[in-house]
Write a protein that holds these residues in place. Structure first.
Motif, mmCIF file in Angstrom:
data_model
loop_
_atom_site.group_PDB
_atom_site.id
_atom_site.type_symbol
_atom_site.label_atom_id
_atom_site.label_comp_id
_atom_site.label_asym_id
_atom_site.label_seq_id
_atom_site.Cartn_x
_atom_site.Cartn_y
_atom_site.Cartn_z
ATOM 1 N N ILE A 68 -10.994 0.627 2.629
ATOM 2 C CA ILE A 68 -11.464 -0.453 1.735
ATOM 3 C C ILE A 68 -12.801 -0.994 2.254
ATOM 4 C CG2 ILE A 68 -10.950 -2.778 0.816
ATOM 5 C CD1 ILE A 68 -8.864 -0.918 -0.276
ATOM 6 N N ARG A 71 0.848 -1.205 0.000
ATOM 7 C CA ARG A 71 0.000 0.000 0.000
ATOM 8 C C ARG A 71 0.878 1.247 0.000
ATOM 9 N NH1 ARG A 71 -4.061 -2.216 4.747
ATOM 10 N NH2 ARG A 71 -5.670 -3.091 3.381
ATOM 11 N N ARG A 85 -16.023 -1.036 -0.031
ATOM 12 C CA ARG A 85 -16.421 -2.323 -0.585
ATOM 13 C C ARG A 85 -17.482 -3.015 0.266
ATOM 14 N NH1 ARG A 85 -14.339 -7.516 -2.292
ATOM 15 N NH2 ARG A 85 -13.537 -8.046 -0.245
ATOM 16 N N SER A 115 -6.128 -8.040 -2.365
ATOM 17 C CA SER A 115 -4.825 -7.419 -2.098
ATOM 18 C C SER A 115 -4.122 -8.101 -0.929
ATOM 19 C CB SER A 115 -4.990 -5.922 -1.828
ATOM 20 O OG SER A 115 -5.900 -5.690 -0.773
ATOM 21 N N SER A 159 -13.770 -6.435 3.948
ATOM 22 C CA SER A 159 -12.356 -6.091 4.142
ATOM 23 C C SER A 159 -11.518 -6.557 2.952
ATOM 24 C CB SER A 159 -11.843 -6.681 5.451
ATOM 25 O OG SER A 159 -12.023 -8.061 5.466
ATOM 26 N N SER A 160 -10.302 -6.010 2.880
ATOM 27 C CA SER A 160 -9.383 -6.325 1.773
ATOM 28 C C SER A 160 -9.221 -7.825 1.645
ATOM 29 C CB SER A 160 -7.992 -5.756 2.068
ATOM 30 O OG SER A 160 -8.062 -4.467 2.581
ATOM 31 N N ARG A 212 -5.833 2.553 5.482
ATOM 32 C CA ARG A 212 -6.271 2.034 4.178
ATOM 33 C C ARG A 212 -7.246 0.869 4.325
ATOM 34 N NH1 ARG A 212 -6.406 4.018 -1.035
ATOM 35 N NH2 ARG A 212 -6.003 2.357 -2.519
ATOM 36 N N GLY A 213 -7.001 0.005 5.303
ATOM 37 C CA GLY A 213 -7.892 -1.147 5.511
ATOM 38 C C GLY A 213 -9.317 -0.667 5.782
#
Ligand code: NAX
Length: 328
Positions: free
Chosen positions: A232, A164, A236, A243, A239-240, A228-229
């Protein structure tokens, strides 16, 4: 053709598992000449086992030339039997009203059991990556629960944070991501991590000099990577996963096949370097060659970095204290 190696994946039917197992079977982790036997662990509940069965049917339907066999089970000892690599992805998610302390304790139970099973059943050379959160503390618990295995073979995933940070830096400096080297993400896989590009280079020149914007570093870059988590999840609703699976593949591939001198970040047990107490599972810069990682040592640590590194360390020590009674 090489002899197949055994790769254990826990939580194989979960979000990350579903993005991960097919890539491992396709040879993206250990090389296109390395056959693999996938040994997949899921919870014993009917729903989880049915989902795992479905994943295995899809693995069959891919007809991967490198997939030399597969096992689906709810027994950790069967999943880890003679395993050469283990990716511990399955973990207890935070439920409604669950306190952080309860989450730590519930995961400690899982990783004590899995550490013991690894100790008993796995190859003596097994390389373990813990993805399931809280990843650093879970990795530390598994390591301590497997006293007959080398401590250095237990690692935690900081690679998603590293990747990231790489992408944010590449965008800011308008350079290709592949040209950036010598990035570090220190500490815990949590919003306290410290992405540090003081030593980073692009095409051999200083990236820090090229960006030359300390306000951006402190006020935009560091918080953006740390959060960043959450961003996302907000975008979305989940969770990621892709990636995260990609980062797990990167971590294991680099460990097994080497980085050609390039720095990557791995959560590894500290040897006391950089003032991080021995055995704390902490994100450090490493280079990998011949199936081993080596920490990049003796980097200068300035006052700001020391503060940031100590903050993420304090969080890890607090997590450890929270589960200490279970390891006694
Ligand atoms: P999911 O809930 O989609 O999948 C987890 C799977 O693990 C489920 O299928 C569940 O049945 C299984 N499972 C739970 N406990 C198990 C156990 N004791 N033994 C075997 N299987 C078990 O979660 P997913 O999105 O795949 O995330 C998995 C873990 O990765 C979570 O803990 C998540 O927080 C963590 N992450 C870690 C990251 C990192 O960088 N270290 C980033 C991504 C991700 O957030």
């Amino acid at each position: 053709m090489k002899k197949p190696v055994r790769v254990a994946v826990t939580g194989a039917a979960g979000q990350i598992g579903y993005s991960l197992i097919y890539r491992i079977a396709a040879g993206e982790m250990l090389g296109k000449d390395q056959p693999v036997i996938l040994q997949m662990l899921e919870l014993p509940m009917d729903k989880a086992q049915a989902a795992l069965k479905g994943c295995m049917m899809e693995l069959e339907d891919c007809a991967f030339p490198l997939l030399a066999g597969m096992v689906g089970t709810s027994d950790p000892k069967e999943a880890f039997k003679d395993a050469d690599y283990a990716l511990l992805v399955g973990a207890r998610p935070r439920g409604p009203g669950m306190e952080r302390k309860d989450l730590l304790m519930e995961n400690a139970k899982i990783f004590i059991e899995q550490g013991r099973a690894l100790d008993e059943a796995a190859s003596r050379d097994i390389r373990v990556l813990v993805v399931g959160n809280p990843a650093n503390t879970n990795a530390s618990i598994a390591m301590k629960s497997a006293p007959s295995l080398p401590k250095k073979n237990f690692t935690a995933m900081l690679r998603l944070d590293h990747n990231r940070a790489l992408s944010q830096l590449a965008a800011k400096a308008s350079v290709p991501v592949a040209d950036i080297d010598k990035l570090v993400v220190w500490g815990n896989h949590s919003p306290t991590m410290y992405p540090d590009y003081r030593f980073a280079t692009v095409g051999g020149a200083s990236l820090k000099d090229k960006i030359n914007d300390e306000a951006w570093n402190r006020e935009t870059f560091i918080p953006k990577v740390g959060k960043r988590g959450a961003a996302i999840i907000e975008a979305r609703g989940l969770s990621s996963a892709a990636s995260a699976a990609n980062a797990a593949i990167d971590h294991m591939r680099d460990w097994a096949l080497g980085t050609n001198g390039k720095w990557v970040t791995m959560g590894i047990p500290s040897d006391g370097s950089y003032g991080i107490p021995v055995d704390i599972m902490y994100g450090f810069p490493v280079v990998c060659a011949n199936g081993e990682y080596t920490m990049v040592r003796d980097l200068p640590i300035d006052d700001y970095s020391r503060t940031m590194m100590d903050k993420t360390l304090a969080e890890l020590q607090e997590e450890q204290a929270g589960v200490a009674s279970m390891l006694a």
